[in-house]
Enzyme design. Structure first.
Site, PDB file in Angstrom:
ATOM      1  N   LYS A 268       0.843  -1.202   0.000  1.00 10.58           N
ATOM      2  CA  LYS A 268       0.000   0.000   0.000  1.00 10.58           C
ATOM      3  C   LYS A 268       0.876   1.248   0.000  1.00 10.58           C
ATOM      4  O   LYS A 268       1.683   1.441   0.902  1.00 10.58           O
ATOM      5  CB  LYS A 268      -0.917  -0.015   1.233  1.00 10.58           C
ATOM      6  N   ASP A 273      -2.874  10.055   3.805  1.00 12.74           N
ATOM      7  CA  ASP A 273      -4.262   9.621   4.002  1.00 12.74           C
ATOM      8  C   ASP A 273      -4.970  10.549   4.982  1.00 12.74           C
ATOM      9  O   ASP A 273      -4.875  10.388   6.197  1.00 12.74           O
ATOM     10  CB  ASP A 273      -4.283   8.176   4.522  1.00 12.74           C
ATOM     11  N   LYS A 280     -10.411  12.411   8.687  1.00 17.35           N
ATOM     12  CA  LYS A 280      -9.897  12.007   9.994  1.00 17.35           C
ATOM     13  C   LYS A 280      -9.862  13.200  10.940  1.00 17.35           C
ATOM     14  O   LYS A 280      -9.751  14.339  10.489  1.00 17.35           O
ATOM     15  CB  LYS A 280      -8.462  11.481   9.843  1.00 17.35           C
ATOM     16  N   ASP A 291       1.442   6.259   5.652  1.00 16.13           N
ATOM     17  CA  ASP A 291       0.488   5.296   5.098  1.00 16.13           C
ATOM     18  C   ASP A 291       1.008   4.639   3.815  1.00 16.13           C
ATOM     19  O   ASP A 291       0.306   3.849   3.187  1.00 16.13           O
ATOM     20  CB  ASP A 291      -0.865   5.981   4.858  1.00 16.13           C
ATOM     21  N   ASP A 350     -12.502   6.635   4.161  1.00 16.65           N
ATOM     22  CA  ASP A 350     -11.231   6.431   4.860  1.00 16.65           C
ATOM     23  C   ASP A 350     -10.760   4.971   4.786  1.00 16.65           C
ATOM     24  O   ASP A 350      -9.632   4.655   5.150  1.00 16.65           O
ATOM     25  CB  ASP A 350     -11.381   6.878   6.328  1.00 16.65           C
ATOM     26  N   GLU A 352      -9.663   3.382   2.370  1.00 14.57           N
ATOM     27  CA  GLU A 352      -9.200   3.529   0.993  1.00 14.57           C
ATOM     28  C   GLU A 352      -8.100   2.545   0.618  1.00 14.57           C
ATOM     29  O   GLU A 352      -7.922   2.260  -0.559  1.00 14.57           O
ATOM     30  CB  GLU A 352      -8.714   4.963   0.757  1.00 14.57           C
ATOM     31  N   ARG A 354      -7.803  -0.659   1.009  1.00 15.95           N
ATOM     32  CA  ARG A 354      -8.343  -1.848   0.339  1.00 15.95           C
ATOM     33  C   ARG A 354      -8.818  -1.514  -1.075  1.00 15.95           C
ATOM     34  O   ARG A 354      -8.804  -2.378  -1.955  1.00 15.95           O
ATOM     35  CB  ARG A 354      -9.460  -2.470   1.193  1.00 15.95           C
TER      36      ARG A 354
HETATM   37  N1  BES Z   1      -4.348   4.144   7.000  1.00 18.68           N
HETATM   38  C1  BES Z   1      -5.498   3.903   7.800  1.00 18.68           C
HETATM   39  C2  BES Z   1      -5.247   2.904   8.927  1.00 18.68           C
HETATM   40  C3  BES Z   1      -4.436   3.410  10.080  1.00 18.68           C
HETATM   41  C4  BES Z   1      -5.002   4.277  11.001  1.00 18.68           C
HETATM   42  C5  BES Z   1      -3.175   2.966  10.275  1.00 18.68           C
HETATM   43  C6  BES Z   1      -4.254   4.714  12.072  1.00 18.68           C
HETATM   44  C7  BES Z   1      -2.428   3.379  11.364  1.00 18.68           C
HETATM   45  C8  BES Z   1      -2.969   4.273  12.256  1.00 18.68           C
HETATM   46  C9  BES Z   1      -6.621   3.360   6.941  1.00 18.68           C
HETATM   47  O1  BES Z   1      -6.685   3.855   5.664  1.00 18.68           O
HETATM   48  C10 BES Z   1      -7.893   3.709   7.626  1.00 18.68           C
HETATM   49  O2  BES Z   1      -8.181   4.873   7.714  1.00 18.68           O
HETATM   50  N2  BES Z   1      -8.622   2.709   8.104  1.00 18.68           N
HETATM   51  C11 BES Z   1      -9.817   2.936   8.798  1.00 18.68           C
HETATM   52  C12 BES Z   1     -10.807   1.894   8.346  1.00 18.68           C
HETATM   53  C13 BES Z   1     -12.202   2.143   8.849  1.00 18.68           C
HETATM   54  C14 BES Z   1     -12.767   3.369   8.186  1.00 18.68           C
HETATM   55  C15 BES Z   1     -13.035   0.936   8.531  1.00 18.68           C
HETATM   56  C16 BES Z   1      -9.534   2.797  10.294  1.00 18.68           C
HETATM   57  O3  BES Z   1      -8.747   1.928  10.681  1.00 18.68           O
HETATM   58  O4  BES Z   1     -10.070   3.589  11.048  1.00 18.68           O
HETATM   59 ZN    ZN Z   2      -4.945   4.547   4.858  1.00 21.47          ZN
HETATM   60 MN    MN Z   3      -7.810   5.660   5.587  1.00 13.89          MN
END
Ligand code: BES
Ligand code: ZN
Ligand code: MN
Length: 496
Positions: A268, A273, A280, A291, A350, A352, A354
């Site tokens: 990825k 992000d 966020k 990210d 968010d 994204e 996947r």
């Molecule tokens: N890049 C983030 C995941 C992340 C968050 C990694 C904080 C490390 C620290 C990812 O893109 C994301 O935002 N995931 C969301 C998914 C949710 C919306 C289902 C998450 O983990 O909150």
């Molecule tokens: Zn992300």
């Molecule tokens: Mn995200």
């Protein structure tokens, strides 16, 4: 920094800083073999200090002895390794880290490491040498790229691992592998630490192209028009909300037999992000520059494999984009069509990672891979599940999962497996599309993996969620370079 292996008599070695092991029986410290050799020439000075209790012998304990009479080393560093029968990779790495720290503090130009006076755990010399080099190099890394201060060259220039003559070839091999791995880790850390305004998808693409100049790697970069032709509607939808165009970066290393199925690594590469329209919160949002650490680990691993000349075919693929809010960005409820033809309802913009990975996973089926490992800072939920000690492991193949678990143990860069059962996949049901991009409350790391699994049905696949392991927050904020050590170990084992 240079690393080398040499075989010298310990007790007559002229050294700026000579590092030897002491152990503990639980109550008091005892000298290891190399320390005992020095002690015999140094009027029992080391034995006296140890008997006096100046060092416990516990892992991480150290004692620096200046100008011991009778030997030619200017300084001897005693390093505690714990109970002799129980020492393993962890203790050896801790000792090597302490040695690197002491060498830097003492401002010496070189040091000699004679910690390998016994087998630590079941490791052979080659493996021990690798651990020492990797652990030292990780301590010595400093980020300076965007600091205006003079980039002062560190005093420390070289480290030698001292072994018995019979072990010299094995140690040399281990050093070579350790150096290549360390270079890969450093590359991953450097890319991870760069800010989002420098490290964009186009920047990553340039770095991938640059790799061709120094290493046997072939790079190709797909732009948005190319991806449009391939119908990567999911990946492109994430990039639409950003002014930086997306890139799909492909790096091929052909160290194996021509025609042998490659291992494909997919990382990825979200260079920033912000969450998109599902934006966020502001706190710690800067850390979302990390990210792209999955992508960075693919760069690092390919770099290491090529430098080691591993007899294996490896392909690295990094889908790279930003995720920002904008008038053209994805909106909650939008439905996109992936390259695989599956439609996806984007309930949260968010989620994204996947969305860009699924098209990359479809794309790479053309390689008829022997195995596919994707690496992603995918979910905050994985940090809740495993913290920062282990990366999450998910797989549709028990054998592949076993290889990665074992590689995690022996590299010290550990993973822990979680399920990808259909029960969880059902959480991704949508009334309006084939799949939703989130799975509701509960098991967020698992439902994210289940989403990816839907696009990885044609090959043996594993997914590593490195959200908790790829970087550190707080005072030590910065990329760790994980899971490059794990992936290199996995490839080394595969290469046989
Ligand atoms: N890049 C983030 C995941 C992340 C968050 C990694 C904080 C490390 C620290 C990812 O893109 C994301 O935002 N995931 C969301 C998914 C949710 C919306 C289902 C998450 O983990 O909150
Ligand atoms: Zn992300
Ligand atoms: Mn995200």
């Amino acid at each position: 920094m240079d690393y080398l292996a040499k075989s010298n008599k310990i007790d007559t070695l002229a050294s700026r800083l000579l590092v030897v092991a002491v152990y503990t029986d639980g109550k008091k410290a005892t000298l290891g073999n190399n320390a005992a050799l020095l002690d015999a020439r140094a009027n029992r000075r080391l034995r006296t200090l140890v008997a006096r209790g100046d060092i416990s012998g516990e892992p991480g304990s150290t004692l620096l002895v200046h100008d011991p009479a009778g030997i030619r080393a200017e300084r001897v560093l005693l390093v505690g390794m714990g109970k002799a029968a129980e020492t393993g990779a962890r203790e050896l790495r801790q000792a090597a880290e302490a040695a690197a720290g002491a060498a830097r503090a003492a401002n010496v130009r070189s040091l000699d490491i004679a910690l390998m006076d016994r087998r630590h755990g079941r490791m052979n010399t080659r493996r021990m040498a690798r651990h020492v080099v990797e652990a030292m190099d990780a301590v010595l890394y400093r980020y300076t790229e965007t600091l205006s201060g003079k980039k002062k060259a560190p005093a420390l220039k070289s480290a030698a691992i001292v072994v018995d003559r019979a072990e010299l070839n094995a140690a040399r091999r281990g050093v070579r592998e350790g150096v290549a791995t360390a270079h890969g880790v450093t590359l991953a850390r450097e890319l991870g630490n760069l800010p989002g305004n420098i490290c964009t998808p186009s920047y990553l693409a340039r770095r991938a192209r640059a790799m061709q100049k120094t290493l046997p790697v072939k790079t190709r970069v797909l732009n948005e028009a190319d991806m449009q032709k391939l119908k990567m509607g999911s990946l492109l939808s994430v990039s639409r909300g950003s002014r930086e165009p997306a890139r799909l970066i492909i790096m091929e290393y052909g160290g194996g037999k021509r025609g042998d199925a490659p291992v494909v690594l997919v990382g990825k590469g979200l260079t920033f992000d912000a969450g998109g329209i599902s934006i966020k919160p502001a706190g710690a949002m800067d850390e979302m520059k990390f990210d792209m650490c999955g992508g960075a680990s693919v760069f690092g691993t390919l770099h290491a494999a090529a430098e080691m000349e591993l007899p294996l075919n490896v392909v690295g693929v990094v889908p790279s984009s930003e995720n920002l809010p904008d008038g053209a960005a994805n909106k909650p409820g939008d439905i996109v069509t992936s390259m695989a033809g599956k439609t996806i309802e984007i309930l949260n913009t968010d989620a994204e990672g996947r969305l860009i990975l699924c098209d990359a996973l479809t794309y790479i089926a053309r390689y008829k891979p022997a195995a596919v490992v994707d690496i992603a800072t995918l979910t905050g939920a994985c940090i809740i599940a495993l913290g920062s000690h282990a990366s999450g492991l998910f797989s549709n193949d028990d054998k592949l999962a076993g290889e990665l678990l074992a590689a995690g143990e022996s590299s010290g860069d550990r993973v822990w497996r979680l399920p990808v059962w259909d029960d969880y996949t059902r959480q991704l049901k949508s009334n309006f599309a084939d799949l939703a991009n989130i799975g509701g409350k509960g098991a967020g790391a698992v439902t994210a993996a289940c989403f990816l699994k839907e696009f990885a049905s044609d090959y043996s696949w594993a997914h590593l969620d490195i959200a908790g392991t790829a970087w550190k927050s707080g005072g030590e904020k910065g990329s760790t370079g994980r899971p490059v050590p794990l992936l290199v170990e996995f490839l080394l084992q595969r290469a046989g």
